[in-house]
Design an enzyme around this catalytic site. Sequence first.
Site, PDB file in Angstrom:
ATOM      1  N   HIS A 190     -62.830  -7.943 -24.176  1.00  0.00           N
ATOM      2  CA  HIS A 190     -62.858  -6.897 -25.201  1.00  0.00           C
ATOM      3  C   HIS A 190     -64.203  -6.192 -25.290  1.00  0.00           C
ATOM      4  O   HIS A 190     -64.278  -5.029 -25.690  1.00  0.00           O
ATOM      5  CB  HIS A 190     -62.386  -7.460 -26.543  1.00  0.00           C
ATOM      6  CG  HIS A 190     -60.911  -7.673 -26.544  1.00  0.00           C
ATOM      7  ND1 HIS A 190     -60.353  -8.878 -26.211  1.00  0.00           N
ATOM      8  CD2 HIS A 190     -59.885  -6.814 -26.728  1.00  0.00           C
ATOM      9  CE1 HIS A 190     -59.033  -8.758 -26.224  1.00  0.00           C
ATOM     10  NE2 HIS A 190     -58.724  -7.514 -26.545  1.00  0.00           N
ATOM     11  N   GLU A 431     -46.996  -9.222 -23.640  1.00  0.00           N
ATOM     12  CA  GLU A 431     -48.283  -9.699 -23.135  1.00  0.00           C
ATOM     13  C   GLU A 431     -48.184 -11.039 -22.419  1.00  0.00           C
ATOM     14  O   GLU A 431     -49.191 -11.575 -21.972  1.00  0.00           O
ATOM     15  CB  GLU A 431     -49.274  -9.833 -24.302  1.00  0.00           C
ATOM     16  CG  GLU A 431     -49.594  -8.500 -24.928  1.00  0.00           C
ATOM     17  CD  GLU A 431     -50.496  -8.613 -26.131  1.00  0.00           C
ATOM     18  OE1 GLU A 431     -51.694  -8.357 -26.013  1.00  0.00           O
ATOM     19  OE2 GLU A 431     -49.974  -8.958 -27.202  1.00  0.00           O
ATOM     20  N   ASP A 455     -53.397  -9.066 -21.093  1.00  0.00           N
ATOM     21  CA  ASP A 455     -52.964 -10.440 -21.347  1.00  0.00           C
ATOM     22  C   ASP A 455     -51.822 -10.838 -20.428  1.00  0.00           C
ATOM     23  O   ASP A 455     -51.721 -11.999 -20.038  1.00  0.00           O
ATOM     24  CB  ASP A 455     -52.572 -10.613 -22.822  1.00  0.00           C
ATOM     25  CG  ASP A 455     -53.812 -10.812 -23.677  1.00  0.00           C
ATOM     26  OD1 ASP A 455     -54.684 -11.597 -23.261  1.00  0.00           O
ATOM     27  OD2 ASP A 455     -53.931 -10.171 -24.723  1.00  0.00           O
ATOM     28  N   CYS A 502     -50.150  -0.164 -22.584  1.00  0.00           N
ATOM     29  CA  CYS A 502     -51.427  -0.003 -23.266  1.00  0.00           C
ATOM     30  C   CYS A 502     -52.512  -0.911 -22.682  1.00  0.00           C
ATOM     31  O   CYS A 502     -53.634  -0.917 -23.169  1.00  0.00           O
ATOM     32  CB  CYS A 502     -51.282  -0.238 -24.767  1.00  0.00           C
ATOM     33  SG  CYS A 502     -50.651  -1.879 -25.155  1.00  0.00           S
TER      34      CYS A 502
HETATM   35  C1  PEP Z   1     -53.331  -6.195 -23.486  1.00  0.00           C
HETATM   36  O1  PEP Z   1     -53.362  -7.423 -23.578  1.00  0.00           O
HETATM   37  O2  PEP Z   1     -53.064  -5.574 -22.429  1.00  0.00           O
HETATM   38  C2  PEP Z   1     -53.651  -5.362 -24.669  1.00  0.00           C
HETATM   39  C3  PEP Z   1     -53.460  -4.063 -24.680  1.00  0.00           C
HETATM   40  O3  PEP Z   1     -54.181  -6.003 -25.746  1.00  0.00           O
HETATM   41  P1  PEP Z   1     -55.737  -6.476 -25.827  1.00  0.00           P
HETATM   42  O4  PEP Z   1     -56.459  -5.929 -24.628  1.00  0.00           O
HETATM   43  O5  PEP Z   1     -56.266  -5.973 -27.112  1.00  0.00           O
HETATM   44  O6  PEP Z   1     -55.598  -7.963 -25.787  1.00  0.00           O
HETATM   45 MG    MG Z   2     -53.542  -8.364 -25.523  1.00  0.00          MG
END
Ligand code: PEP
Ligand code: MG
Length: 573
Positions: A190, A431, A455, A502
Amino acid sequence: MGQIAHGIGVSAGIAFGEALIMPPAVDFDANQRLGASQLDAQQQVFADACEQLAEGFGPLLAQFAPDSPQAQLLDAELMILQDDEFTGAVNQAITTLHLPAHVAVHRVTQQHADELQAMDDDYLAARGNDILSLGQRLIRQILGEQLPDLHALTTDTIIIAEDMTPAEFTALPLTHIVGLVLTQGGLTSHTAILARAAGIPALLNCDLDRQQLTNGCGLILNANAQTLHIDPSAQTVERLKASLAEFLARQTELEGIRDLPCQTRDGQAVPLLANVGCEADIDQLLGSGGEGVGLLRTELMLLNAATLPDEDTQYKVYLDCLRRLDGKPFTVRTLDIGADKALAALKLPAEANPALGNRGIRYSLSHPDLFRSQLRALLRVANHGPVKLMFPMINQPEELDAVLQELELCRQHLLERELGFGDPALGIVVETPAAALNLDSMLPLLDFVSIGTNDLTQYTMAADRTVPELTRTFPALSPPLLKLIKLCIDATHARGLRVSMCGELAGNPAATALLLGMGLDEFSLSPSGLLEVKEQILITHMTDARLLAQKALKCQRLDELHSCLATVNCAAD
Ligand code: PEP
Ligand code: MG
């Protein structure tokens, strides 16, 4: 002179600046004891450290609004530094246990934090964290190893650190910070995602030997070439200035497609949305041709908050986002707490495997008050415009049932309070492999699906996304991931619903045509990458994209898949 280090470039750009090395965590012998004759001096050392630390708070406080979370936190810390009970406890530990001042501070703050954290109250547990953090700074002050004051920077600076949590990144004053180099950190961690969103060139997992650097030495961070130049020669400076000019010219060229309709060559419209973490990102996405929000990571808004906002405060923040979007899609993901996202205001219990622990929807369902206040705020916002609500880390229908029950409870509660609420579209972020394999059983309860490849890759490959060495060996663009993505797309389409993506894969221009060919309906990615993906969409013909997807899905090995994509990308040029 003129050395080069390498790493993983996580956001585009070339930065020129001076090195600022963040010291590693302080290391000391907690068992050290002193003779009686040294104790008075240690009490004085402690008193001086408290005074010096407190003096630094004045200029810091002046930078924040009085009721901001940062100012509240600083006020609370100042009170502790001047609190007789706290200073008395440290002085007593020095005199009765014969401890050096820094060990006494460590002992007292740890004890105090343990007591607060044992009370099973999120608020008090968070105060425990604050005390530990203050204790760390006092210890640094005593040992003469203070952290540099980033607010006092006046020249362009490239930060060098071992690692940085997402919370630490969001607290960085970015005015003079032009680049970030971490010797650890993974591509889809992140912190990497936040650096990309902020448009800060960053290099992670850099093979830098800290001995090569001194504070203030000249650096060029070329995130595009994944290199860090240390004390570059005049020739290198000139060459990279030319590269920077080319990079900027390319950005300007991309600006030219910003206002074109986002559609393939044969006219298929492709909504291009953005992943955001705060209100300001919404302005950035609108300026970069984004057509709305495909993912608001609500937990990112709260990383450094001293306390968690109540329902009304959340309602105001989300309503502000909705208004800024002026009717464009607003997809909000409920809190995804845990794994590498710790909130300062919450004390997450230590877990052996946090990525496999109480995170995402599991955390929300096990903390119903927290979850319900967010759901009620979002239901109320949905009364004012189009809100799409999605839930992280749902693996099985039982979890979705529990979420829907919580939503129903919240509606009842709002009815009782005679507050208006809307009917948001409901979706999940796929995920985990379990979510993909269970999708059929959940689709009847959903309005849309979004694929979270960060994920999904981590859990399919059993490869921690924050460990950089694993990121290269287990990329998202891999045969098993493609099969799971295809499974999700086909299952969702069979129900007549739309699928978005996403995860970071949606922002990889090398994968755009492939994803379109596999049937992906919408893309959601960091605002800073929107135009590059848009460029790919504009040059893609769906017939070619479908052929590419057919070929790619037959690939059994990574190298086969890469060659397959390389051929078609060349053909598209
Ligand atoms: C993902 O896991 O692809 C996602 C969009 O969520 P994050 O990156 O916030 O875990
Ligand atoms: Mg995620």
